[in-house]
Design a protein around this motif. Sequence first.
Motif, mmCIF file in Angstrom:
data_model
loop_
_atom_site.group_PDB
_atom_site.id
_atom_site.type_symbol
_atom_site.label_atom_id
_atom_site.label_comp_id
_atom_site.label_asym_id
_atom_site.label_seq_id
_atom_site.Cartn_x
_atom_site.Cartn_y
_atom_site.Cartn_z
ATOM 1 N N GLY A 1 37.146 48.280 44.891
ATOM 2 C CA GLY A 1 35.797 48.518 44.395
ATOM 3 C C GLY A 1 35.028 47.233 44.159
ATOM 4 O O GLY A 1 35.517 46.129 44.414
ATOM 5 N N PRO A 2 33.794 47.339 43.665
ATOM 6 C CA PRO A 2 32.921 46.180 43.458
ATOM 7 C C PRO A 2 33.429 45.150 42.457
ATOM 8 O O PRO A 2 33.010 43.993 42.500
ATOM 9 N N VAL A 3 34.334 45.542 41.580
ATOM 10 C CA VAL A 3 34.864 44.593 40.598
ATOM 11 C C VAL A 3 35.815 43.581 41.238
ATOM 12 O O VAL A 3 35.917 42.441 40.788
ATOM 13 N N ASP A 4 36.486 43.990 42.299
ATOM 14 C CA ASP A 4 37.529 43.153 42.907
ATOM 15 C C ASP A 4 37.059 41.742 43.248
ATOM 16 O O ASP A 4 37.729 40.754 42.922
ATOM 17 N N GLN A 5 35.914 41.625 43.948
ATOM 18 C CA GLN A 5 35.437 40.314 44.383
ATOM 19 C C GLN A 5 35.039 39.436 43.202
ATOM 20 O O GLN A 5 35.278 38.232 43.202
ATOM 21 N N VAL A 6 34.461 40.064 42.187
ATOM 22 C CA VAL A 6 34.063 39.316 40.989
ATOM 23 C C VAL A 6 35.300 38.733 40.303
ATOM 24 O O VAL A 6 35.327 37.567 39.908
ATOM 25 N N LEU A 7 36.341 39.554 40.169
ATOM 26 C CA LEU A 7 37.583 39.092 39.554
ATOM 27 C C LEU A 7 38.183 37.947 40.373
ATOM 28 O O LEU A 7 38.693 36.971 39.818
ATOM 29 N N SER A 8 38.124 38.074 41.690
ATOM 30 C CA SER A 8 38.670 37.042 42.571
ATOM 31 C C SER A 8 37.921 35.724 42.416
ATOM 32 O O SER A 8 38.537 34.648 42.338
ATOM 33 N N ASN A 9 36.593 35.799 42.362
ATOM 34 C CA ASN A 9 35.783 34.587 42.228
ATOM 35 C C ASN A 9 36.065 33.868 40.917
ATOM 36 O O ASN A 9 36.207 32.640 40.873
ATOM 37 N N HIS B 1 37.575 49.691 30.358
ATOM 38 C CA HIS B 1 37.819 48.777 31.464
ATOM 39 C C HIS B 1 36.473 48.604 32.163
ATOM 40 O O HIS B 1 35.505 49.298 31.828
ATOM 41 N N PRO B 2 36.334 47.680 33.095
ATOM 42 C CA PRO B 2 35.018 47.408 33.669
ATOM 43 C C PRO B 2 34.272 48.617 34.223
ATOM 44 O O PRO B 2 33.042 48.693 34.114
ATOM 45 N N TYR B 3 35.000 49.580 34.813
ATOM 46 C CA TYR B 3 34.327 50.724 35.405
ATOM 47 C C TYR B 3 33.798 51.732 34.389
ATOM 48 O O TYR B 3 33.076 52.656 34.758
ATOM 49 N N ASN B 4 34.195 51.636 33.127
ATOM 50 C CA ASN B 4 33.585 52.531 32.140
ATOM 51 C C ASN B 4 33.020 51.764 30.948
ATOM 52 O O ASN B 4 32.807 52.322 29.879
ATOM 53 N N TRP B 5 32.760 50.475 31.153
ATOM 54 C CA TRP B 5 32.208 49.650 30.087
ATOM 55 C C TRP B 5 30.868 50.192 29.591
ATOM 56 O O TRP B 5 30.614 50.261 28.395
ATOM 57 N N VAL B 6 30.001 50.599 30.526
ATOM 58 C CA VAL B 6 28.673 51.095 30.145
ATOM 59 C C VAL B 6 28.791 52.287 29.210
ATOM 60 O O VAL B 6 28.085 52.385 28.202
ATOM 61 N N GLN B 7 29.718 53.194 29.534
ATOM 62 C CA GLN B 7 29.900 54.395 28.707
ATOM 63 C C GLN B 7 30.484 54.087 27.339
ATOM 64 O O GLN B 7 30.383 54.896 26.418
ATOM 65 N N ASN B 8 31.100 52.924 27.199
ATOM 66 C CA ASN B 8 31.802 52.624 25.948
ATOM 67 C C ASN B 8 31.200 51.493 25.126
ATOM 68 O O ASN B 8 31.767 51.099 24.109
ATOM 69 N N ILE C 1 31.152 40.818 35.590
ATOM 70 C CA ILE C 1 32.217 41.833 35.549
ATOM 71 C C ILE C 1 31.633 43.184 35.148
ATOM 72 O O ILE C 1 31.921 44.224 35.754
ATOM 73 N N GLU C 2 30.784 43.175 34.142
ATOM 74 C CA GLU C 2 30.235 44.423 33.626
ATOM 75 C C GLU C 2 29.211 45.044 34.574
ATOM 76 O O GLU C 2 29.134 46.270 34.709
ATOM 77 N N GLU C 3 28.436 44.214 35.263
ATOM 78 C CA GLU C 3 27.468 44.727 36.231
ATOM 79 C C GLU C 3 28.182 45.326 37.439
ATOM 80 O O GLU C 3 27.767 46.353 37.971
ATOM 81 N N ALA C 4 29.267 44.680 37.860
ATOM 82 C CA ALA C 4 30.055 45.223 38.971
ATOM 83 C C ALA C 4 30.716 46.526 38.545
ATOM 84 O O ALA C 4 30.770 47.495 39.308
ATOM 85 N N GLY C 5 31.219 46.561 37.307
ATOM 86 C CA GLY C 5 31.850 47.765 36.794
ATOM 87 C C GLY C 5 30.881 48.934 36.708
ATOM 88 O O GLY C 5 31.263 50.087 36.917
ATOM 89 N N ALA C 6 29.617 48.624 36.409
ATOM 90 C CA ALA C 6 28.600 49.672 36.271
ATOM 91 C C ALA C 6 28.346 50.402 37.590
ATOM 92 O O ALA C 6 27.825 51.521 37.602
ATOM 93 N N LYS C 7 28.721 49.772 38.707
ATOM 94 C CA LYS C 7 28.535 50.405 40.021
ATOM 95 C C LYS C 7 29.577 51.483 40.287
ATOM 96 O O LYS C 7 29.452 52.259 41.223
ATOM 97 N N GLY C 8 30.627 51.486 39.472
ATOM 98 C CA GLY C 8 31.646 52.507 39.597
ATOM 99 C C GLY C 8 32.756 52.116 40.552
ATOM 100 O O GLY C 8 32.667 51.100 41.245
ATOM 101 N N PRO C 9 33.844 52.916 40.583
ATOM 102 C CA PRO C 9 34.989 52.637 41.452
ATOM 103 C C PRO C 9 34.619 52.806 42.926
ATOM 104 O O PRO C 9 33.492 53.188 43.245
ATOM 105 N N PRO C 10 35.543 52.533 43.845
ATOM 106 C CA PRO C 10 35.253 52.624 45.282
ATOM 107 C C PRO C 10 34.638 53.959 45.672
ATOM 108 O O PRO C 10 35.012 55.014 45.147
ATOM 109 N N SER C 11 33.699 53.931 46.616
ATOM 110 C CA SER C 11 33.017 55.155 47.050
ATOM 111 C C SER C 11 33.992 56.158 47.636
ATOM 112 O O SER C 11 33.843 57.369 47.444
ATOM 113 N N SER C 12 35.024 55.693 48.338
ATOM 114 C CA SER C 12 36.013 56.599 48.916
ATOM 115 C C SER C 12 36.768 57.342 47.814
ATOM 116 O O SER C 12 37.075 58.526 47.935
ATOM 117 N N PHE C 13 37.039 56.644 46.710
ATOM 118 C CA PHE C 13 37.732 57.253 45.583
ATOM 119 C C PHE C 13 36.830 58.278 44.907
ATOM 120 O O PHE C 13 37.256 59.377 44.557
#
Length: 336
Positions: free
Chosen positions: A223-231, A187-194, A294-306
């Motif tokens: 997280g950072p992916v949300d806004q990209v998906l919305s746009n 998924h976008p948050y682990n795309w870099v690893q995969n 999508i992939e650049e946003a995913g590379a930033k990782g999930p929300p900081s609070s999480f």
Amino acid sequence: MPFGSIKLNDGNEIPAIAFGTGTELLRKDATASVGMALENGFTHIDTAQTVYENEEFVGNALRDEALPRSEVYITTKYGGGKVSEAILDSLKKLGLKQVDLYLFHSPAIVDGTIENTWRGLEKIKDSGLAKSIGVSNFTVQQLQDLAKTARIKPSVNQVRVSCLAPVLHVISRILNTSVFSELDRLHPYNWVQNKDLVTYASKQGIVLEAFGSLAPITKTPGGPVDQVLSNIGERIGATPAQVIFSWLKSKDIVIVTTTTKKERLEEYLAVADLHNSLFLDRVAELTDAEITAIEEAGAKGPPSSFRSLMRKKAAFRLIAVTVTATLLYGARCLFA
């Protein structure tokens, strides 16, 4: 518009989206849910022998819907014991003479060894009990090791995503190891690893299936992916879930998803009918720039609070494991 299919390396084709019977339907009566999926346009049903424990309910739904066998694609998975006996048990529960795809569910569930288990699957394909065979939850290294002895190359590698993916990523950071990241899946948050897994599979002609890819919006929202998906969704008239599935579709990755809600089924299948808001006669596809975003946003990782929460939980778990191991070792020395 039909969702379409993807050609496998053995010449067969696999529907590009599947209704999975894991997660919410794990070890439950899935008859009604599978029936609803079939009634609403899903033609690919994904189940498993010992892990999901609901093959018989899939079989019930197939009998209830009474669709021509050629119109339904069935995937199930080897779950332990002798391979030759496991497939017969699955076929009996499903009420079928043949499955379309039989997967080696995990490299941790074997009939002796990985090599021996795969030989068993090769015999199943030879005998016609399965049209195609593949693996599930295999890493690049495990695929490479299997290739050294395999007579038949896996057609598919189904990789699983779960809410543990971000946790495992955090633990990997804390322990400075990549061992846990091997368990993260598509998924976008682990795309870099995969990326390496996707690249290797593509070069080898192995189709990837992704399960649980909606984790960024269902498990770790904000997280950072949300806004990209919305746009992107605004441009093509799509929901965040549809954008994620469009992202997977752009990479020829088979989508495995599940829900107990009819409206969700319709939402997921509608990905095949998305149209550009400016050119209604054209099917909307993600641009290269949008895929990169999508992939650049995913590379930033999930929300900081999480991430902060998971670090604390991981630290407590690490301490608990260390203390337990120390006590066990101390007891062993005491009574030796």
